[in-house]
Design a protein around this motif. Structure first.
Motif, PDB file in Angstrom:
ATOM      1  N   SER A  34       0.757  -1.206  -0.005  1.00 33.36           N
ATOM      2  CA  SER A  34      -0.116  -0.019   0.004  1.00 33.36           C
ATOM      3  C   SER A  34       0.890   1.293   0.003  1.00 33.36           C
ATOM      4  O   SER A  34       2.084   1.272   0.148  1.00 33.36           O
ATOM      5  CB  SER A  34      -0.899  -0.133   1.344  1.00 33.36           C
ATOM      6  OG  SER A  34      -0.033   0.076   2.365  1.00 33.36           O
ATOM      7  N   ASP A  35       0.310   2.357  -0.181  1.00 29.43           N
ATOM      8  CA  ASP A  35       1.044   3.698  -0.082  1.00 29.43           C
ATOM      9  C   ASP A  35       1.712   3.674   1.304  1.00 29.43           C
ATOM     10  O   ASP A  35       2.837   4.208   1.509  1.00 29.43           O
ATOM     11  CB  ASP A  35       0.154   4.753  -0.435  1.00 29.43           C
ATOM     12  CG  ASP A  35      -0.530   4.888  -1.737  1.00 29.43           C
ATOM     13  OD1 ASP A  35       0.077   4.443  -2.799  1.00 29.43           O
ATOM     14  OD2 ASP A  35      -1.398   5.691  -1.914  1.00 29.43           O
ATOM     15  N   GLU A  36       1.165   3.345   2.448  1.00 31.91           N
ATOM     16  CA  GLU A  36       1.602   3.081   3.769  1.00 31.91           C
ATOM     17  C   GLU A  36       2.883   2.377   3.825  1.00 31.91           C
ATOM     18  O   GLU A  36       3.818   2.705   4.516  1.00 31.91           O
ATOM     19  CB  GLU A  36       0.540   2.972   4.695  1.00 31.91           C
ATOM     20  CG  GLU A  36      -0.521   3.886   4.835  1.00 31.91           C
ATOM     21  CD  GLU A  36      -1.686   3.745   3.713  1.00 31.91           C
ATOM     22  OE1 GLU A  36      -2.595   4.804   3.594  1.00 31.91           O
ATOM     23  OE2 GLU A  36      -1.747   2.931   2.994  1.00 31.91           O
ATOM     24  N   ASP A  37       2.881   1.364   3.082  1.00 29.91           N
ATOM     25  CA  ASP A  37       3.793   0.485   3.045  1.00 29.91           C
ATOM     26  C   ASP A  37       5.015   1.039   2.465  1.00 29.91           C
ATOM     27  O   ASP A  37       5.939   0.810   3.004  1.00 29.91           O
ATOM     28  CB  ASP A  37       3.439  -1.011   2.487  1.00 29.91           C
ATOM     29  CG  ASP A  37       4.611  -2.050   2.631  1.00 29.91           C
ATOM     30  OD1 ASP A  37       5.360  -1.986   3.413  1.00 29.91           O
ATOM     31  OD2 ASP A  37       4.614  -2.869   1.814  1.00 29.91           O
ATOM     32  N   LYS A  38       4.777   1.718   1.228  1.00 31.44           N
ATOM     33  CA  LYS A  38       6.018   2.308   0.480  1.00 31.44           C
ATOM     34  C   LYS A  38       6.624   3.488   1.498  1.00 31.44           C
ATOM     35  O   LYS A  38       7.917   3.730   1.594  1.00 31.44           O
ATOM     36  CB  LYS A  38       5.337   3.275  -0.687  1.00 31.44           C
ATOM     37  CG  LYS A  38       6.144   4.191  -1.337  1.00 31.44           C
ATOM     38  CD  LYS A  38       6.052   4.743  -2.420  1.00 31.44           C
ATOM     39  CE  LYS A  38       7.052   5.820  -3.067  1.00 31.44           C
ATOM     40  NZ  LYS A  38       8.294   5.385  -3.230  1.00 31.44           N
ATOM     41  N   GLU A  39       5.750   4.208   2.248  1.00 32.47           N
ATOM     42  CA  GLU A  39       6.236   5.206   3.019  1.00 32.47           C
ATOM     43  C   GLU A  39       7.152   4.663   4.207  1.00 32.47           C
ATOM     44  O   GLU A  39       8.239   5.284   4.615  1.00 32.47           O
ATOM     45  CB  GLU A  39       5.104   5.932   3.547  1.00 32.47           C
ATOM     46  CG  GLU A  39       5.488   7.190   4.576  1.00 32.47           C
ATOM     47  CD  GLU A  39       4.518   7.936   5.144  1.00 32.47           C
ATOM     48  OE1 GLU A  39       4.756   8.885   5.856  1.00 32.47           O
ATOM     49  OE2 GLU A  39       3.433   7.803   4.555  1.00 32.47           O
ATOM     50  N   ILE A  40       6.756   3.478   4.965  1.00 34.95           N
ATOM     51  CA  ILE A  40       7.530   2.953   5.832  1.00 34.95           C
ATOM     52  C   ILE A  40       8.762   2.398   5.496  1.00 34.95           C
ATOM     53  O   ILE A  40       9.887   2.227   5.930  1.00 34.95           O
ATOM     54  CB  ILE A  40       6.670   1.988   6.858  1.00 34.95           C
ATOM     55  CG1 ILE A  40       7.640   1.349   8.149  1.00 34.95           C
ATOM     56  CG2 ILE A  40       6.487   0.530   5.872  1.00 34.95           C
ATOM     57  CD1 ILE A  40       7.710   2.595   8.985  1.00 34.95           C
ATOM     58  N   ARG A  41       8.719   1.780   4.055  1.00 32.62           N
ATOM     59  CA  ARG A  41       9.976   1.293   3.464  1.00 32.62           C
ATOM     60  C   ARG A  41      11.000   2.505   3.056  1.00 32.62           C
ATOM     61  O   ARG A  41      12.196   2.012   3.598  1.00 32.62           O
ATOM     62  CB  ARG A  41       9.459   0.668   2.018  1.00 32.62           C
ATOM     63  CG  ARG A  41       8.861  -0.703   2.391  1.00 32.62           C
ATOM     64  CD  ARG A  41       8.396  -1.173   0.851  1.00 32.62           C
ATOM     65  NE  ARG A  41       7.579  -2.554   1.124  1.00 32.62           N
ATOM     66  CZ  ARG A  41       8.241  -3.650   1.026  1.00 32.62           C
ATOM     67  NH1 ARG A  41       9.553  -3.668   0.501  1.00 32.62           N
ATOM     68  NH2 ARG A  41       7.673  -4.976   0.856  1.00 32.62           N
TER      69      ARG A  41
END
Length: 411
Positions: A34-41
């Protein structure tokens, strides 16, 4: 002397990561790819770069960061977990294992501690299996348990394709999805997600193995019809058959073993209207037990119950097993390193078998493996009320850091 973590920094970093995908209820909604997963990555990549790690991302999005050892021929010690979450899950599940791995590197750098073996930290892709199935997907492909192309083709409930989503967020790397060398050991920190440490008033859990489990789906096909004029003996109600099996999935564990558990976590009813007899219903099953023979018995039982329910209601049915993972018992070498670390820290520990699956399930086939559990208050997990005190978080993080240093030959 044990290695001492910076408690204030560890807690602050846990709080920082929890803001990415944080929910109003104090939980975490950070689904895989998700977009949130991209941000935490992106955040995690920046943290690894700041510590001078040699970083890489493989073709499945698994993220690695390596700190060199003094012996160029020594096998690396791998430490980590996952940063994706359940839908509206908690802030500790998975993430604490990655933050503890990051704090391991920070602490070694801060105190100029060298290790004979390289230390590598990792964030595995899609451990949760909530958006794309199966669970432990990234570690499973990396360890050779799943086919890369088959997992690339998986879709979520909205039809989004895994490979396309991985490319969209920019984390389809160039590295092959496989161990590029032999590993000395793998360690993983996780919240217990159960009540046993708290019930026994323990500080930390020394995990000796992981239960085996089966996941799957059942679909019943009946006839849609008007819910008023249609006589009861004319009906072929797919939901009635499914409901019969749901109750049996609740009861089957009690006939098999003390540690057997079973759950229906998903129900899809079509057309899902108050005035129409359901003509298609899909449910899932999930059974877990430390004994693989009992898992197989549960699997066979649910298929038999589905057949009987379909016959009673006069409907058709089909099934597919979505995941099967054997139980694993961790190596004495790694379990003993965790135990020694807990003892050196003067923590009151207990040995415990994990009732949930973790990436360590797959890593067990690659190298010696073990886990550390922190206390879970009331055993709660996979929801926003998941809670572990910062003291318990710190105790568990300190344990895995010191176990990793032992295995890596810290000086």
């Amino acid at each position: 002397m044990p290695v001492t973590l910076d408690r204030e920094r560890f807690v602050a970093t846990m709080k920082e990561q929890a803001q990415i995908g944080g929910t109003e209820g104090g939980g975490l909604h950070r689904l895989a790819l998700s977009d949130e997963d991209k941000e935490i990555r992106d955040w995690f990549a920046a943290q690894m770069d700041a510590e001078g790690l040699e970083t890489r991302v493989d073709e499945f999005g698994n993220m690695f960061g390596r700190r060199k050892g003094t012996d160029p021929d020594a096998k690396p010690v791998l430490v980590g977990s996952h940063l994706d979450s359940q839908p509206y899950g908690g802030i500790y599940d998975g993430a604490m294992g990655v933050i503890a791995a990051l704090e391991l590197v920070r602490t070694l750098n801060e105190h100029d501690i060298e290790t004979e073996h390289p230390i590598e930290i990792v964030n595995w892709t899609n451990e949760e299996g909530s958006r794309f199935q199966p669970a432990m997907q990234g570690s499973g492909v990396w360890a050779g348990a799943h086919s890369l192309e088959e997992e690339y083709a998986k879709t979520d409930a909205d039809g989004a394709v895994f490979e396309e989503e991985l490319e969209r967020i920019g984390y389809k790397g160039d590295e092959p999805v496989e161990p590029r060398e032999e590993y000395e050991a793998y360690l993983e920190l996780h919240i217990e997600q159960g009540p046993y440490l708290e019930e026994n008033d323990k500080d930390v859990g020394v995990v000796t193995g992981i239960v085996g489990f089966t996941w799957g789906g059942l679909t019943f096909h009946g006839d849609a019809d008007h819910s008023g004029p249609t006589p009861m003996h004319y009906r072929k109600d797919a939901l009635v058959a499914a409901a019969d099996v749901i109750t049996q999935i609740r009861r089957i564990p009690g006939t098999l073993g003390d540690r057997t558990v079973g759950t229906v976590g998903y129900v899809d009813v079509k057309p899902n209207s108050i005035n129409i007899i359901p003509d298609e219903v899909t449910i899932t099953w999930g059974f877990r037990d430390p004994d693989d023979e009992i898992v197989e018995k549960a699997f066979q039982r649910v298929l038999q119950e589905a057949e009987w329910a379909a016959e009673r209601e006069g409907v058709e049915w089909e099934w597919n097993e979505r995941m099967r993972a054997p139980s694993v018992t961790f190596s004495d070498k790694c379990v003993d390193a965790v135990q020694e670390a807990a003892d050196d820290l003067e923590l009151d520990s207990m040995r415990i078998f994990s009732g949930a699956g973790h990436d360590a399930t797959h890593l067990h086939s690659v190298c010696d493996t073990a886990m550390v559990f922190s206390v879970s208050e009331n055993g709660k997990s996979h929801n926003e009320s998941e809670y572990t005190s910062w003291d318990d978080c710190y105790s568990a993080a300190s344990t895995i850091v010191n176990a990793a240093v032992k295995l890596a030959g810290g000086e």
